[in-house]
Design a protein around this motif. Structure first.
Motif, PDB file in Angstrom:
ATOM      1  N   SER A  25       0.696  -1.372  -0.112  1.00  0.00           N
ATOM      2  CA  SER A  25       0.077  -0.022  -0.099  1.00  0.00           C
ATOM      3  C   SER A  25       0.961   1.432  -0.082  1.00  0.00           C
ATOM      4  O   SER A  25       1.843   1.359   0.747  1.00  0.00           O
ATOM      5  N   GLY A  26       0.400   2.191  -0.999  1.00  0.00           N
ATOM      6  CA  GLY A  26       1.560   3.579  -0.994  1.00  0.00           C
ATOM      7  C   GLY A  26       2.227   3.358  -2.002  1.00  0.00           C
ATOM      8  O   GLY A  26       2.966   4.303  -2.500  1.00  0.00           O
ATOM      9  N   TYR A  27       2.619   1.948  -2.686  1.00  0.00           N
ATOM     10  CA  TYR A  27       3.437   1.912  -3.648  1.00  0.00           C
ATOM     11  C   TYR A  27       2.812   2.246  -4.936  1.00  0.00           C
ATOM     12  O   TYR A  27       1.840   1.998  -5.015  1.00  0.00           O
ATOM     13  N   GLN A  28       3.836   2.469  -6.213  1.00  0.00           N
ATOM     14  CA  GLN A  28       3.190   2.765  -7.470  1.00  0.00           C
ATOM     15  C   GLN A  28       3.015   1.553  -8.304  1.00  0.00           C
ATOM     16  O   GLN A  28       2.189   1.262  -9.094  1.00  0.00           O
ATOM     17  N   TYR A  29       3.847   0.687  -8.126  1.00  0.00           N
ATOM     18  CA  TYR A  29       4.013  -0.575  -8.980  1.00  0.00           C
ATOM     19  C   TYR A  29       3.874  -2.052  -8.354  1.00  0.00           C
ATOM     20  O   TYR A  29       4.085  -1.955  -7.001  1.00  0.00           O
ATOM     21  N   CYS A  30       3.906  -2.949  -8.725  1.00  0.00           N
ATOM     22  CA  CYS A  30       3.665  -4.155  -8.676  1.00  0.00           C
ATOM     23  C   CYS A  30       5.099  -5.036  -8.477  1.00  0.00           C
ATOM     24  O   CYS A  30       6.112  -4.234  -8.650  1.00  0.00           O
ATOM     25  N   VAL A  31       5.102  -6.170  -7.931  1.00  0.00           N
ATOM     26  CA  VAL A  31       6.545  -6.824  -7.544  1.00  0.00           C
ATOM     27  C   VAL A  31       7.169  -6.911  -8.889  1.00  0.00           C
ATOM     28  O   VAL A  31       8.341  -7.001  -8.619  1.00  0.00           O
ATOM     29  N   PHE A  32       6.686  -6.917 -10.178  1.00  0.00           N
ATOM     30  CA  PHE A  32       7.647  -7.088 -11.240  1.00  0.00           C
ATOM     31  C   PHE A  32       8.108  -5.997 -11.742  1.00  0.00           C
ATOM     32  O   PHE A  32       9.257  -5.772 -12.298  1.00  0.00           O
ATOM     33  N   HIS A  33       7.342  -4.688 -11.612  1.00  0.00           N
ATOM     34  CA  HIS A  33       7.896  -3.426 -12.148  1.00  0.00           C
ATOM     35  C   HIS A  33       8.218  -2.548 -11.140  1.00  0.00           C
ATOM     36  O   HIS A  33       8.932  -1.576 -11.415  1.00  0.00           O
ATOM     37  N   GLY A  34       8.295  -2.806  -9.766  1.00  0.00           N
ATOM     38  CA  GLY A  34       8.767  -2.088  -8.722  1.00  0.00           C
ATOM     39  C   GLY A  34       9.942  -2.418  -8.334  1.00  0.00           C
ATOM     40  O   GLY A  34      10.487  -2.415  -7.201  1.00  0.00           O
ATOM     41  N   GLN A  35      10.941  -2.675  -9.080  1.00  0.00           N
ATOM     42  CA  GLN A  35      12.244  -3.076  -8.572  1.00  0.00           C
ATOM     43  C   GLN A  35      13.137  -2.126  -7.754  1.00  0.00           C
ATOM     44  O   GLN A  35      13.700  -2.613  -7.021  1.00  0.00           O
ATOM     45  N   GLN A  36      13.049  -0.921  -8.375  1.00  0.00           N
ATOM     46  CA  GLN A  36      13.679   0.172  -7.806  1.00  0.00           C
ATOM     47  C   GLN A  36      13.467   0.342  -6.276  1.00  0.00           C
ATOM     48  O   GLN A  36      14.086   0.594  -5.437  1.00  0.00           O
ATOM     49  N   GLN A  37      12.062   0.381  -6.094  1.00  0.00           N
ATOM     50  CA  GLN A  37      11.205   0.544  -4.743  1.00  0.00           C
ATOM     51  C   GLN A  37      11.561  -0.533  -3.723  1.00  0.00           C
ATOM     52  O   GLN A  37      11.682  -0.256  -2.583  1.00  0.00           O
ATOM     53  N   ILE A  38      11.351  -1.795  -4.458  1.00  0.00           N
ATOM     54  CA  ILE A  38      11.707  -3.060  -3.527  1.00  0.00           C
ATOM     55  C   ILE A  38      13.085  -3.322  -3.361  1.00  0.00           C
ATOM     56  O   ILE A  38      13.439  -4.351  -2.580  1.00  0.00           O
ATOM     57  N   ASP A  39      13.866  -2.847  -4.384  1.00  0.00           N
ATOM     58  CA  ASP A  39      15.361  -3.418  -4.366  1.00  0.00           C
ATOM     59  C   ASP A  39      15.408  -4.597  -4.931  1.00  0.00           C
ATOM     60  O   ASP A  39      16.046  -5.453  -3.953  1.00  0.00           O
ATOM     61  N   TRP A  40      15.057  -5.075  -5.837  1.00  0.00           N
ATOM     62  CA  TRP A  40      15.539  -6.638  -6.479  1.00  0.00           C
ATOM     63  C   TRP A  40      16.658  -6.637  -7.154  1.00  0.00           C
ATOM     64  O   TRP A  40      17.234  -5.701  -7.848  1.00  0.00           O
ATOM     65  N   ILE A  41      17.325  -7.487  -7.284  1.00  0.00           N
ATOM     66  CA  ILE A  41      18.622  -7.850  -7.755  1.00  0.00           C
ATOM     67  C   ILE A  41      18.480  -9.074  -8.318  1.00  0.00           C
ATOM     68  O   ILE A  41      17.985 -10.059  -8.010  1.00  0.00           O
ATOM     69  N   ASP A  42      19.379  -9.167  -9.460  1.00  0.00           N
ATOM     70  CA  ASP A  42      19.831 -10.635 -10.191  1.00  0.00           C
ATOM     71  C   ASP A  42      20.263 -11.643  -9.196  1.00  0.00           C
ATOM     72  O   ASP A  42      21.303 -11.241  -8.194  1.00  0.00           O
ATOM     73  N   CYS A  43      19.777 -12.853  -9.440  1.00  0.00           N
ATOM     74  CA  CYS A  43      20.212 -13.956  -8.340  1.00  0.00           C
ATOM     75  C   CYS A  43      21.658 -14.530  -8.886  1.00  0.00           C
ATOM     76  O   CYS A  43      21.860 -14.445 -10.127  1.00  0.00           O
TER      77      CYS A  43
END
Length: 400
Positions: A25-43
């Motif tokens: 809640s409060g985020y703009q993107y889903c788990v796939f497109h919100g990489q910068q917000q969620i800080d996703w990195i390559d395995c």
């Protein structure tokens, strides 16, 4: 009722927003497109998927890639890169990037190299006592008519494996005493057809080893659960250690002499050469091989075993990779090559098809001669076509 917040990412290709639920809640993107917000990195184990940075340590312990690698190393047939001797990484020139002068040089080279290849092949046929008078038209398929109609991939696959099996039977390669090694097995249709042929002959079973690196659904293995010697190895051909098979069979109670027969259908590029290397580096040579090659454009200098042959027909070092790539011209259809190479000259579809066919035949002649050099046995290039069969995808290398 609280309204669900939707992802604001806009998919230009589909011309619509993502519309999936936001990660939080409060985020703009889903788990796939919100990489910068969620800080996703390559395995680090498998870059094809991403992991949350804060959960990386836990993920590395349970990553499927790690599990698969550990399972693979436990497989007795696994020996890393046993069928591939890696040289220094070489930069591969793309056909689409060559200059006009290089293209013209390539167009002039292929017919000349093909004539030299045919001359060498004719000498080889004379040595083994085979007819060589019509060698040129036989290899280039001058008398083969184009298929009058197209068939579905499924029907074509069935027709091809049936024909391959019939040809093997003509060469006495369908026998319960054989051990069939199918490279690039896919669903195992070819091995299944061989097994069915054995049942028709004398209701017998043989050894089948299927090598395939990709997971496949609806495998034909399910029809052969009563055969304990119907074995599937999930690994790359380059890592398949055939030398261990005889000992493995003895451990399972098989007390007869192992007679290898290598089979594969539609082997792309270097996979055909890795297959030859796997079969021809054994203490006990195979009694036969049936290899239906593919369109050859993925071949490269690292895996192709008869570079000496290409040099003997005056193919320059810098044009070898381009020769491999031109083989796809035979099956590429009416592509506007002018746009790709950015020249003012256009190579006609008929000329491109003829050059591609010659390139394919040069590559396979080199393979046949390589087999003869290694085994010192009689090698026969057998090509059989019917109207429904595409000759560009069907060269059979058989020897006994």
């Amino acid at each position: 009722m609280q309204q669900i917040e939707r992802c604001q990412f806009y998919n230009v290709k589909k011309n619509r927003p993502c519309n999936m639920e936001v990660y939080k809640s409060g985020y703009q993107y889903c788990v796939f497109h919100g990489q910068q917000q969620i800080d996703w990195i390559d395995c680090p184990l498998d870059p094809s998927h991403k992991v949350k940075k804060i959960k990386m340590e836990k993920h590395l312990k349970i990553c499927n890639k790690k599990k698969l690698e550990e399972e693979l190393k436990q497989n007795p047939f696994f020996k890393e890169k046993i069928n591939l001797k890696e040289d220094e990484q070489q930069i591969k020139v793309k056909l689409q990037a060559i200059s006009k002068d290089q293209l013209n040089e390539l167009i002039e080279l292929i017919p000349q190299a093909f004539k030299r290849a045919i001359a060498i092949y004719q000498e080889y046929l004379v040595k083994i006592g085979e007819q060589s008078d019509n060698c040129y038209s036989y290899i280039i398929d001058e008398n083969i008519e184009e298929a009058p109609k197209k068939v579905s991939d499924k029907e074509k696959d069935l027709q091809q494996v049936e024909l391959l099996t019939e040809i093997m039977d003509q060469y006495n390669l369908i026998n319960k005493e054989m051990a069939y090694i199918e490279y690039g097995a896919g669903k195992g249709r070819f091995s299944h057809q061989i097994a069915e042929k054995l049942k028709e002959k004398d209701n017998s079973m043989a050894i089948h080893v299927l090598i395939e690196r990709e997971p496949r659904k609806l495998k034909y293995d399910r029809f052969h659960r009563d055969n304990k010697y119907f074995i599937r190895c999930k690994m790359d051909i380059r890592d398949f250690n055939l030398k261990i098979l005889e000992q493995q069979l003895k451990d399972q109670g098989y007390d007869k002499e192992v007679k290898y027969v290598g089979v594969c259908k539609h082997m792309c590029g270097g996979a055909s050469d890795l297959t030859l290397n796997s079969l021809l580096t054994q203490e006990r040579f195979p009694v036969g091989m049936t290899i239906a090659t593919c369109c050859h454009h993925l071949c490269d200098k690292q895996t192709y075993k008869n570079l000496a042959f290409l040099k003997s027909i005056n193919v320059p070092e810098q044009l070898i990779d381009l020769l491999f790539q031109t083989s796809s011209w035979y099956v590429s259809g009416p592509i506007n090559l002018q746009k790709k190479i950015k020249t003012n000259d256009e190579v006609s579809s008929d000329q491109r098809k003829s050059l591609g066919k010659m390139a394919k035949r040069i590559i396979d002649i080199g393979r046949v001669l390589y087999i003869n050099q290694i085994t010192q046995l009689k090698a026969v290039l057998k090509k059989y076509c019917e109207q429904w069969l595409s000759p560009e995808n069907f060269i059979i290398l058989l020897y006994k």
